[in-house]
Scaffold this motif. Structure first.
Motif, mmCIF file in Angstrom:
data_model
loop_
_atom_site.group_PDB
_atom_site.id
_atom_site.type_symbol
_atom_site.label_atom_id
_atom_site.label_comp_id
_atom_site.label_asym_id
_atom_site.label_seq_id
_atom_site.Cartn_x
_atom_site.Cartn_y
_atom_site.Cartn_z
ATOM 1 N N PRO A 175 0.841 -1.196 0.000
ATOM 2 C CA PRO A 175 0.000 0.000 0.000
ATOM 3 C C PRO A 175 0.881 1.254 0.000
ATOM 4 C CG PRO A 175 -0.403 -1.396 1.949
ATOM 5 C CD PRO A 175 0.887 -1.830 1.335
ATOM 6 N N ILE A 176 0.569 2.192 -0.892
ATOM 7 C CA ILE A 176 1.324 3.455 -0.932
ATOM 8 C C ILE A 176 0.345 4.631 -0.877
ATOM 9 C CG2 ILE A 176 3.321 2.519 -2.188
ATOM 10 C CD1 ILE A 176 2.174 3.632 -4.771
ATOM 11 N N PHE A 177 0.826 5.765 -0.374
ATOM 12 C CA PHE A 177 -0.028 6.957 -0.252
ATOM 13 C C PHE A 177 0.329 7.971 -1.331
ATOM 14 C CE2 PHE A 177 0.095 5.282 4.169
ATOM 15 C CZ PHE A 177 -1.259 4.984 4.261
ATOM 16 N N LEU A 178 -0.716 8.524 -1.954
ATOM 17 C CA LEU A 178 -0.529 9.485 -3.046
ATOM 18 C C LEU A 178 -0.962 10.870 -2.631
ATOM 19 C CD1 LEU A 178 -2.254 7.539 -5.938
ATOM 20 C CD2 LEU A 178 0.202 7.697 -5.500
ATOM 21 N N MET A 179 -0.338 11.861 -3.252
ATOM 22 C CA MET A 179 -0.808 13.245 -3.068
ATOM 23 C C MET A 179 -0.599 13.990 -4.372
ATOM 24 S SD MET A 179 2.338 14.845 -0.915
ATOM 25 C CE MET A 179 4.008 14.760 -1.567
ATOM 26 N N ASP A 180 -1.371 15.066 -4.528
ATOM 27 C CA ASP A 180 -1.252 15.920 -5.709
ATOM 28 C C ASP A 180 -0.327 17.049 -5.311
ATOM 29 O OD1 ASP A 180 -1.886 16.439 -8.278
ATOM 30 O OD2 ASP A 180 -4.049 16.605 -7.928
ATOM 31 N N SER A 181 0.925 16.967 -5.676
ATOM 32 C CA SER A 181 1.876 17.946 -5.157
ATOM 33 C C SER A 181 3.089 18.041 -6.070
ATOM 34 C CB SER A 181 2.312 17.515 -3.757
ATOM 35 O OG SER A 181 3.395 18.285 -3.301
ATOM 36 N N ALA A 182 3.704 19.231 -6.050
ATOM 37 C CA ALA A 182 4.964 19.398 -6.782
ATOM 38 C C ALA A 182 6.088 18.732 -5.997
ATOM 39 C CB ALA A 182 5.254 20.875 -6.980
ATOM 40 N N GLU A 183 5.896 18.681 -4.679
ATOM 41 C CA GLU A 183 6.869 18.010 -3.821
ATOM 42 C C GLU A 183 6.842 16.512 -4.088
ATOM 43 O OE1 GLU A 183 7.744 18.681 0.750
ATOM 44 O OE2 GLU A 183 5.930 19.728 0.081
#
Ligand code: PBG
Length: 355
Positions: free
Chosen positions: A60-68
């Motif tokens: 399981p991995i966590f995603l985000m909408d980010s430039a970082e």
């Protein structure tokens, strides 16, 4: 501790012939000595009943909408939220390590959350973009995605609420079907409904098939308990901040086990290809019962709180981290699991590969 054990072993040795305190019972001690098979590494390997392999791991991995590229998840040392490019790299790493599948979960911007979880249905949401990107970068890796509304709802529940705060089952199922379709269009291999609404597996199967997605698998979170062990995950996807109340009207009561068999039986009848028990370690009895009763591909989710407990103890020097990680994962296999969703997947895979 050691000398104590020795003392006991000595006292159990048969006395000299004729004076033996231990009756010579056939099929029992002293003719039988269980320790003989354990005396050396080669023998222990030969008699091992269960084995953990990299093919048993789902990451399981966590995603985000980010430039970082990444930001750390509080209370899960070693686990970060990843942007899409970084998630592609994680999938490449997983493939290199031989991990069969990744399971991405999104941190959705607060501004995109509403009472109906509308963002979940949007064709170009973070999850759909990530699925496309991962499958493009690493076509051979399995991508398994949650179907549930909690990352998308302003109230943090897995379904929609009426004005008294009651979760509306059938209305939610309709939204879940559209969420599953969006993910299927994006190219997901397997959807994993984790919402615990009644009838959702059958409805999602029908919707997928009607849209020509009969190849998309369903891994049902069939026996999912209302658990305190999800705490760090809810920080990771930002639902501890949004959740109003708890999930006890749809997730299962930790007191129950017969009920888990009914849940699993229904999901299989509705078309689940694989089933899951969640959380993991406190629920190994459920894994065993499910595997024995149905004999279908059965998975266990070693959830965020389990990861946090083991990591925290290891980082404090209270436990040998690698050792308890491998022991816990093997225990899932012994309980009858065909595989484990675990945040330890890459660490465990590296140990299994001797790296
Ligand atoms: C959301 C979902 C949860 C987890 C997986 N999917 C949390 C919840 O039900 O609140 C938990 C995973 C973990 O704790 O690692 N439907």
């Amino acid at each position: 501790m050691k000398p104590l054990k020795l003392e006991r072993a000595e006292s159990q040795r048969p006395a000299a012939a004729g004076t033996s305190a231990v009756p010579a019972m056939p099929g029992a001690y002293p003719a039988v000595r269980m320790r003989r098979n354990r005396k050396s590494h080669w023998s222990r390997r030969l008699v091992a009943e269960n084995v953990l392999t990299t093919a048993d791991l789902i990451w399981p991995i966590f995603l985000m909408d980010s430039a970082e590229a990444r930001t750390p998840v509080a209370h899960m040392p070693g686990v970060d939220r990843l942007n899409i490019a970084e998630a592609q790299r994680a999938a490449e790493e997983a493939a290199k390590l031989g991990i069969p599948a990744v399971a991405p979960f999104p941190y959705v911007d607060r501004a995109l959350r509403d009472p109906r979880g509308s963002e979940a249905e949007r064709a170009n949401n973070l999850m759909c973009r990530a699925v496309r990107a991962i499958k493009e970068a690493v076509p051979e890796i399995g991508v398994i995605t949650d179907v549930a509304l909690d990352p998308y709802t302003s109230h943090g529940h897995d379904g929609v609420l009426d004005d008294r705060g009651v979760i509306l089952n059938d209305e939610t199922v309709g939204i879940l079907c559209r969420q599953a379709l969006a993910l299927a269009h994006a190219g997901v291999d397997c959807v994993a409904p984790s919402d615990m609404m009644d009838g959702r597996i059958g409805a999602i199967r029908t919707a997928l098939d009607a849209a020509g997605h009969d190849e998309v698998q369903i891994l049902s979170y069939a026996a999912k308990y209302a658990s305190g062990f999800y705490g760090p995950f809810r920080d990771a996807i930002g639902t501890n901040a949004t959740l109003i109340g708890d999930k006890r009207t749809y997730q299962m009561d930790p007191a129950n086990s017969d009920e888990a068999l009914r849940e699993v039986g229904l999901d299989i009848a509705e078309g689940a290809d694989m089933v899951m028990v969640k959380p993991g370690m406190p629920y190994l009895d459920i894994v065993r019962r499910v595997k024995d009763a149905f004999g279908v591909p059965t998975y266990a989710y070693q959830v965020s709180g389990e990861y946090a407990m083991l990591k925290a103890a290891a980082l404090n020097g209270w436990l040998d981290g690698d050792r308890v990680m491998m022991e816990a994962l093997l225990a899932f296999k012994r309980a009858g699991a065909d595989g484990i969703l675990t945040y330890f997947a890459p660490e465990a895979a590296r140990i299994l590969a001797g790296k």
